[in-house]
Motif scaffolding. Structure first.
Motif, mmCIF file in Angstrom:
data_model
loop_
_atom_site.group_PDB
_atom_site.id
_atom_site.type_symbol
_atom_site.label_atom_id
_atom_site.label_comp_id
_atom_site.label_asym_id
_atom_site.label_seq_id
_atom_site.Cartn_x
_atom_site.Cartn_y
_atom_site.Cartn_z
ATOM 1 N N CYS A 173 -30.408 -0.172 -11.965
ATOM 2 C CA CYS A 173 -30.856 -1.475 -11.481
ATOM 3 C C CYS A 173 -31.209 -2.368 -12.677
ATOM 4 C CB CYS A 173 -32.062 -1.314 -10.570
ATOM 5 S SG CYS A 173 -31.724 -0.390 -9.046
ATOM 6 N N ASP A 174 -31.341 -3.648 -12.425
ATOM 7 C CA ASP A 174 -31.596 -4.596 -13.509
ATOM 8 C C ASP A 174 -33.071 -4.734 -13.836
ATOM 9 O OD1 ASP A 174 -28.768 -5.562 -13.742
ATOM 10 O OD2 ASP A 174 -29.164 -6.088 -11.651
ATOM 11 N N LEU A 185 -33.613 -2.166 -4.142
ATOM 12 C CA LEU A 185 -33.329 -0.774 -3.798
ATOM 13 C C LEU A 185 -34.628 0.006 -3.777
ATOM 14 C CD1 LEU A 185 -31.279 1.537 -3.296
ATOM 15 C CD2 LEU A 185 -31.192 1.846 -5.779
ATOM 16 N N ALA A 187 -35.172 -2.286 -8.522
ATOM 17 C CA ALA A 187 -35.668 -1.025 -7.975
ATOM 18 C C ALA A 187 -37.144 -1.165 -7.632
ATOM 19 C CB ALA A 187 -35.470 0.103 -8.981
ATOM 20 N N LEU A 231 -30.149 -6.608 -9.086
ATOM 21 C CA LEU A 231 -30.653 -5.520 -8.249
ATOM 22 C C LEU A 231 -31.974 -5.028 -8.821
ATOM 23 C CD1 LEU A 231 -30.028 -3.629 -5.831
ATOM 24 C CD2 LEU A 231 -28.845 -2.125 -7.454
#
Length: 254
Positions: free
Chosen positions: A113-114, A53, A96, A94
């Motif tokens: 996000c992870d 993302l 960022a 996910l």
């Protein structure tokens, strides 16, 4: 309708880009709807293992679009939270990729996000208290889990921004890059992750999120329930066979 969120697939990595650069990628209702749809695509596409993302135009996200909010728009979706992400159950990893500001709700998107990759001049801000508000879409809950409690408290009580360098020192940012290179580095990290079995990746993420705060007994019980079907999957058999045959595995996600 303008594409407020761009989606690009490269091999097994899906890049999702917030695309309102003139508004610093501030989130209005339509962007939240489109981001929610992109996240559904990430989870639904069997050929995709990891998402990235990011934001267009050198800014990750400036938070809520206050002009749209003044006209009655809410960038919060039922059951999915701010931007369609902060309370959503996204099954796949996910990452960022942060350039410039991740501010307010934008910071909370990054926390949703992870993993976080950031340019070394990026800034993370939670200024809600300066406006009489609180960061209720993940800032209050997730930030103290990701950095030391008293550092999180300082950031949340003062509204002062956190530099990417300091965030990296505390482990919030996984990798620092030169300005302009966060997306490439995030895609590189995503590609490394995506070499692994997609079912196992989703299981790792799911178990970690589901067992935080549980005691060992309860955590093991929850873990065992969640991974019960993994050992009988085609991918597990493929992993063992590929190892025996000294070749790269071909994952099927089933």
């Amino acid at each position: 309708m303008t594409d407020l969120v761009l989606v690009e697939r490269r091999d097994s990595v899906l890049t999702i880009t917030l695309n309102r650069p003139q508004q610093k990628n501030a989130v209005d209702h339509e962007l939240a709807v489109q981001l929610s749809s992109a996240l559904d695509t990430l989870d639904a596409d069997p050929g995709v293992s990891v998402g990235v993302l990011t934001g267009a135009g050198g800014t990750f996200c400036a938070g809520m679009d206050l002009k749209a909010f003044a006209h009655g728009e809410l960038p919060v979706l039922d059951g999915r939270g701010f931007g369609g992400l902060t309370r959503a159950l996204v099954r796949k990893p996910l990452i960022a990729a942060v350039e410039g500001w991740a501010l307010g709700g934008g910071f909370e998107l990054a926390l949703g996000c992870d993993l976080i990759v950031a340019a070394d001049d990026a800034r993370f801000g939670a200024p809600e208290v300066t406006h009489g508000l609180v960061p209720s879409e993940g800032g209050l809950i997730r930030l103290p889990r990701r950095i030391p409690y008293h550092v999180a408290l300082r950031v949340l009580l003062t509204g002062d921004p956190l530099s990417a360098g300091e965030a990296s020192e505390y482990g919030l940012v996984d990798e620092l890059t030169a300005p302009g290179a966060a997306l490439d580095k995030a895609r590189e990290l995503a590609a490394r992750i995506a070499k692994n079995a997609p079912l196992a990746l989703a299981a790792v993420k799911g178990v970690l999120r589901a067992t935080q705060g549980l005691d060992d007994r309860a955590a093991f019980e929850r873990q065992d329930q969640m991974i019960a079907g993994l050992l009988s999957s085609e991918d597990v058999r493929e992993g063992a066979q590929a190892f025996a045959e000294k070749r790269a595995p071909v994952w099927r996600g089933r």
